[in-house]
Design a protein around this motif. Structure first.
Motif, short mmCIF file in Angstrom:
data_model
loop_
_atom_site.label_atom_id
_atom_site.label_comp_id
_atom_site.label_asym_id
_atom_site.label_seq_id
_atom_site.Cartn_x
_atom_site.Cartn_y
_atom_site.Cartn_z
N MET A 1 4.84 20.25 26.01
CA MET A 1 5.67 20.05 24.82
C MET A 1 7.14 20.31 25.13
N ILE A 2 7.43 21.34 25.93
CA ILE A 2 8.81 21.61 26.33
C ILE A 2 9.37 20.43 27.13
N ASN A 3 8.59 19.92 28.08
CA ASN A 3 9.01 18.77 28.87
C ASN A 3 9.21 17.54 28.00
N TYR A 4 8.34 17.39 27.01
CA TYR A 4 8.40 16.27 26.06
C TYR A 4 9.71 16.30 25.27
N VAL A 5 10.04 17.48 24.75
CA VAL A 5 11.28 17.62 23.98
C VAL A 5 12.49 17.35 24.85
N LEU A 6 12.50 17.89 26.07
CA LEU A 6 13.62 17.69 26.97
C LEU A 6 13.75 16.22 27.39
N LYS A 7 12.61 15.57 27.59
CA LYS A 7 12.61 14.17 28.02
C LYS A 7 13.29 13.28 27.00
N TYR A 8 13.02 13.53 25.72
CA TYR A 8 13.55 12.64 24.67
C TYR A 8 14.81 13.18 24.01
N LEU A 9 15.30 14.30 24.50
CA LEU A 9 16.47 14.91 23.88
C LEU A 9 17.70 14.00 23.93
N PHE A 10 17.87 13.32 25.06
CA PHE A 10 19.05 12.46 25.21
C PHE A 10 18.68 11.02 25.56
N LYS A 11 17.40 10.68 25.38
CA LYS A 11 16.93 9.33 25.70
C LYS A 11 16.88 8.49 24.43
N LEU B 1 0.82 -1.20 0.00
CA LEU B 1 0.00 0.00 0.00
C LEU B 1 0.86 1.26 0.00
N ASN B 2 0.21 2.41 -0.22
CA ASN B 2 0.84 3.69 0.05
C ASN B 2 0.63 3.98 1.54
N VAL B 3 1.72 4.13 2.27
CA VAL B 3 1.65 4.17 3.73
C VAL B 3 2.34 5.40 4.29
N LYS B 4 1.67 6.08 5.20
CA LYS B 4 2.29 7.16 5.98
C LYS B 4 2.71 6.59 7.32
N ILE B 5 3.98 6.81 7.70
CA ILE B 5 4.45 6.41 9.02
C ILE B 5 4.78 7.68 9.80
N ASP B 6 4.02 7.90 10.85
CA ASP B 6 4.24 9.07 11.71
C ASP B 6 5.27 8.69 12.76
N GLN B 7 6.44 9.33 12.72
CA GLN B 7 7.51 9.00 13.64
C GLN B 7 7.61 10.05 14.74
N GLU B 8 7.06 9.71 15.89
CA GLU B 8 7.07 10.59 17.06
C GLU B 8 7.13 9.75 18.32
N PRO B 9 7.89 10.15 19.34
CA PRO B 9 7.86 9.45 20.62
C PRO B 9 6.48 9.61 21.27
N PRO B 10 6.13 8.72 22.20
CA PRO B 10 4.83 8.82 22.88
C PRO B 10 4.67 10.13 23.65
N PHE B 11 3.46 10.66 23.62
CA PHE B 11 3.13 11.91 24.33
C PHE B 11 1.94 11.61 25.23
N LYS B 12 2.06 11.89 26.52
CA LYS B 12 0.98 11.61 27.46
C LYS B 12 0.18 12.87 27.79
N GLY B 13 -1.14 12.71 27.84
CA GLY B 13 -2.01 13.82 28.21
C GLY B 13 -2.37 14.72 27.05
N ASN B 14 -3.17 15.75 27.34
CA ASN B 14 -3.53 16.73 26.34
C ASN B 14 -2.38 17.70 26.10
N TYR B 15 -2.44 18.43 25.00
CA TYR B 15 -1.34 19.34 24.65
C TYR B 15 -1.37 20.62 25.47
N THR B 16 -0.19 21.02 25.96
CA THR B 16 0.08 22.37 26.44
C THR B 16 1.51 22.69 26.01
N ASN B 17 1.84 23.96 25.91
CA ASN B 17 3.20 24.33 25.53
C ASN B 17 4.22 23.84 26.56
N LEU B 18 3.84 23.87 27.85
CA LEU B 18 4.74 23.39 28.89
C LEU B 18 4.99 21.90 28.75
#
Length: 268
Positions: free
Chosen positions: A108-118, A89-106
């Motif tokens: 998202m910042i914690n999310y980026v920092l969490k996976y920055l060196f993990k 098939l024609n397939v889209k693969i979304d490559q993103e680490p898991p994100f818990k909870g609803n979105y807030t900018n804070l």
């Protein structure tokens, strides 16, 4: 420009509205629908075809939210293996680490920092699986516009040599209206630099909220036009828009804008 559309919530899409508007505008579109299995994809494809012959339906595999929803090196091998259901098939693969909870900018910042060196423990396995799928499937990989070393550490990166089309997220609306202008400047600089080294497409939006429920969205079609002009200035011709389900619940003015920027329909 050549457009494709994400459809994250096919069950919430007003397919009747969409079919009518496509006929009125004489417009054909290609969409990627979020699906949890090959069977789920085939069912939706049949149902959508009943409403309109103007829609090409491709697959966007997703997982349960508790399993990570998107694909990354942090997803289990068992769930990564589910990608192989979509052979041919024609397939889209979304490559993103898991994100818990609803979105807030804070968050998202914690999310980026969490996976920055993990580092994801299944990075190599995911890449091996995507390579296997790419042998007889057309793959579109959607990635964050982050540095290569960061994407590789999370298992959210595919090398240029892989038989897959790269697409970077350029979602200026997500942080909210006050930051949209800044996001647009960042994207223009970032993608301008990337164009010197690689070929890629971009995805823009959001016209409606996504799986995180509270992301910022466009206020009106002028926000869409600004992003399209930004992409046009970079001479990027293949663009994905999030999302067709949101458009279907608004009005056809969004499709009118897109048609003005469109060339003849093209499979991504």
């Amino acid at each position: 420009m050549n457009f494709i559309f994400w459809c994250e919530f096919p069950g919430r899409t007003n397919w009747k509205n969409l079919a009518n508007w496509l006929e009125e505008l004489n417009l054909n579109i290609t969409i990627y629908i979020a699906c949890t299995s090959r069977q789920n994809y085939e069912w939706w494809k049949r149902e959508i075809k009943k409403t309109s012959n103007r829609i090409i339906v491709n697959a966007w595999p997703t997982l349960l939210k508790k399993d990570g929803y998107w694909f990354s090196g942090f997803v289990s091998k068992k769930n990564i293996d589910k990608l192989l259901e979509y052979q041919g098939l024609n397939v889209k693969i979304d490559q993103e680490p898991p994100f818990k909870g609803n979105y807030t900018n804070l968050r998202m910042i914690n999310y980026v920092l969490k996976y920055l060196f993990k580092k994801g423990k299944n990075n190599d396995y995911l890449l091996k699986t995507i390579k296997k799928l790419s042998k007889n499937s057309h793959i579109l990989v959607n990635m964050f516009p982050f540095p290569k070393w960061d994407l590789k550490r999370c298992g959210c990166y595919v090398p240029i040599t892989l038989k897959a089309k790269r697409q970077y997220m350029a979602y200026t609306s997500i942080p909210g209206p006050k930051l949209m202008g800044l996001m647009r400047v960042y994207d223009k600089i970032n993608f301008g630099l990337r164009k010197r080294k690689e070929k890629f497409t971009v995805s823009i939006g959001l016209i409606g909220e996504g799986i995180l429920n509270t992301e910022g969205v466009y206020k009106n079609t002028n926000d869409l036009k600004k992003d399209l002009e930004m992409v046009k200035s970079l001479k990027i011709n293949d663009v994905c828009i999030y999302s067709i389900d949101a458009i279907s619940k608004k009005n056809k003015s969004w499709l009118k804008v897109i048609k003005k920027y469109s060339t003849s329909p093209k499979q991504p």
